[in-house]
Design a protein around this motif. Structure first.
Motif, PDB file in Angstrom:
ATOM      1  N   PHE A 180       0.848  -1.189   0.000  1.00 50.55           N
ATOM      2  CA  PHE A 180       0.000   0.000   0.000  1.00 50.55           C
ATOM      3  C   PHE A 180       0.887   1.243   0.000  1.00 50.55           C
ATOM      4  O   PHE A 180       0.624   2.228  -0.683  1.00 50.55           O
ATOM      5  N   GLU A 184       1.397   5.125  -1.789  1.00 53.28           N
ATOM      6  CA  GLU A 184       1.391   6.326  -0.945  1.00 53.28           C
ATOM      7  C   GLU A 184       2.599   7.208  -1.233  1.00 53.28           C
ATOM      8  O   GLU A 184       2.510   8.442  -1.183  1.00 53.28           O
ATOM      9  N   THR A 247       0.799   0.547   6.889  1.00 51.92           N
ATOM     10  CA  THR A 247       0.454   0.421   5.463  1.00 51.92           C
ATOM     11  C   THR A 247       1.641  -0.047   4.625  1.00 51.92           C
ATOM     12  O   THR A 247       1.449  -0.610   3.552  1.00 51.92           O
ATOM     13  N   ILE A 252      -0.047  -5.541  -1.647  1.00 52.29           N
ATOM     14  CA  ILE A 252      -1.068  -5.056  -2.571  1.00 52.29           C
ATOM     15  C   ILE A 252      -1.963  -6.179  -3.076  1.00 52.29           C
ATOM     16  O   ILE A 252      -3.067  -5.912  -3.565  1.00 52.29           O
ATOM     17  N   LEU A 299      -5.169   3.665   1.204  1.00 45.28           N
ATOM     18  CA  LEU A 299      -4.833   3.270  -0.167  1.00 45.28           C
ATOM     19  C   LEU A 299      -5.761   3.959  -1.163  1.00 45.28           C
ATOM     20  O   LEU A 299      -5.316   4.384  -2.238  1.00 45.28           O
TER      21      LEU A 299
END
Length: 481
Positions: A180, A184, A247, A252, A299
């Motif tokens: 994630f 970012e 995160t 993913i 996300l």
């Protein structure tokens, strides 16, 4: 021709992205490396035919002194929310990627400094490496999506944590190492073209069936939400507490990665916190579904340049809860041996969890013993500190079982396939670690056997399912590795 590990030919598709996505770096070898353990089951993922323990280059591959054909080593860049606070630049601080083969990305953990090591030394100690190696394989054995571990080496290199320890390296495998936090990183920088480029890469790598489909980015996000929800539901069903759901530790494709201060529940304790750094209990056992939802919201923010934010939140709110509940309840019904649905089952299920907490009883052993329950409460109640709550629930459970059409024998057979006997709890991992620190590694391979087949009976390894000592129940661990 028999394919050997050292004959593998790797590709590096991630390096075809812009240079900002990664940093070129070579592994730094450990001193006097030696092989500790290999997972032949994980080796099958690579298409290796030969027993990899016979490959004379195995230790060199893990130690970074033998380069596989096509390997072009690098560390990946990403950001992340750590304990709820955004850190704009993290990255592989002690992991170095070798390349990809057979759909698996090979990565060395503990292989030295990278551009992203910050104040760290790029190393991993034997203690944490054993834990990650075994848990990667154990989660697979439990049917939970996870990164895998091919092999583990030790060394004579000193690594300083709270005290001086020996360095080790794990060779990890995963279909993807994108997190994630990778999205970012580029969203924070306002580099929306690179967010899209990364999304295209992720679709190629993890969601190929979505390629060139109308609305593919929206559909990608929806699948990430669903996959994550299912993984968390499976964590909760077996009593697994990850400990650091930042995160940057969220894959993913929804699989479990980055095993730090994790734990399986000993006695059932819904508010259990396995990470002593987590003073507020953000990543407690009961909070994991909510934190996964929170991370998926972050996300959605990171993808907002390619996925309409309002649409993403609609998907999140609709898909996560439904997917989580369906998966979790499906597993829990099987764990309880309930195959005919009844409108009062949810109430019975909630009552059970409350009774387990009130009774102070081992979560795993309760369900394994329940898998042979025939109306005689003694074996179950003898495990509980406080018996009355559980006895009252068992009375209601007895009444509910009268509505089942399966015979006791068939019901027990099915339950044994869902309720594991062998769970790698921290007290048993610690025993293996302490032996390894004295140069005795055989227990690691014993644990690997039960990790790969946790639902089976292993009479010669019965001691690995022993009860947790009182002093070791639901302890907290350090992030130090």
């Amino acid at each position: 021709m028999i394919m050997k590990l050292s004959q593998l030919k790797l590709t590096t598709p991630y390096r075809e992205l812009d240079p900002i996505f990664f940093d070129e770096v070579e592994p730094t070898p450990l001193k006097d490396p030696f092989l500790i353990s290999v997972s032949k089951d994980a080796a099958k993922l690579l298409g290796v035919d030969e027993d990899i323990t016979k490959d004379e280059n195995l230790v060199g591959i893990l130690n970074g002194t033998y380069s596989l054909e096509g390997s072009d080593t690098f560390a990946m860049c990403y950001a992340g929310h750590q304990f709820g606070h955004f850190v704009y630049r993290l990255g592989d601080g002690r992991a170095i990627n070798l390349g990809k083969v057979n759909g698996q990305n090979l990565q060395l953990k503990g292989s030295g400094l990278t551009l992203y090591s910050r104040m760290g030394d790029g190393r991993a100690v034997l203690r944490s490496s054993i834990r990650e190696y075994l848990m990667s394989e154990a989660m697979h054995g439990l049917g939970i999506e996870t990164s895998r571990a091919l092999a583990l080496i030790g060394s004579d290199s000193d690594v300083t944590r709270q005290e001086r320890e020996k360095g080790a390296i794990v060779l990890r495998l995963s279909p993807t190492w994108v997190r994630f936090g990778t999205f970012e990183y580029f969203n924070f920088r306002g580099e929306h073209a690179r967010v899209q480029k990364l999304a295209d890469y992720v679709i190629d790598e993890s969601f190929e069936h979505l390629k060139d489909v109308e609305g593919m980015y929206v559909k990608m996000y929806e699948e990430i939400v669903r996959n994550t929800a299912i993984t968390i539901a499976r964590w909760q069903s077996v009593g697994f507490n990850h400990g650091v759901m930042n995160t940057d530790n969220m894959s993913i494709d929804g699989r479990t990665i980055d095993y730090g201060p994790f734990a399986f529940l000993d006695d059932y304790e819904s508010g259990y916190i396995c990470n002593h750094t987590d003073v507020d209990g953000r990543y407690s056992f009961k909070n994991q579904p909510g934190i996964a939802h929170w991370n998926l919201h972050k996300l959605a923010v990171a993808l907002s340049s390619i996925v309409n934010h309002d649409r993403a939140l609609e998907i999140l709110d609709k898909t996560f809860g439904t997917s989580y509940e369906e998966e979790y309840l499906s597993i829990m019904y099987k764990k309880m041996g309930l195959y005919e649905r009844d409108e009062k089952d949810i109430e019975l299920f909630k009552w059970m969890l409350g009774s387990l907490e009130s009774a102070t009883i081992d979560y795993t052993k309760f369900f394994r013993t329940l898998s042979a329950y025939d109306g005689d409460k003694k074996n179950i109640l003898d495990m509980a500190v406080f018996q009355t709550p559980l006895s009252e629930w068992l009375d209601a459970y007895d009444e509910r079982l009268k509505k089942e059409t399966l015979s006791n024998e068939k019901r027990h057979t099915q339950m044994l396939k869902t309720n594991p006997k062998y769970i790698l709890k921290n007290h048993i991992l610690q025993e293996a670690i302490e032996k390894a620190q004295q140069g005795e590694y055989s227990m690691i391979d014993e644990l690997l056997i039960v990790a790969h087949s946790p639902f089976e009976e292993h009479l010669e390894l019965e001691h690995l399912a022993k009860a947790t000592p009182l002093k070791s129940k639901n302890i907290k661990l350090s992030c130090s590795s």
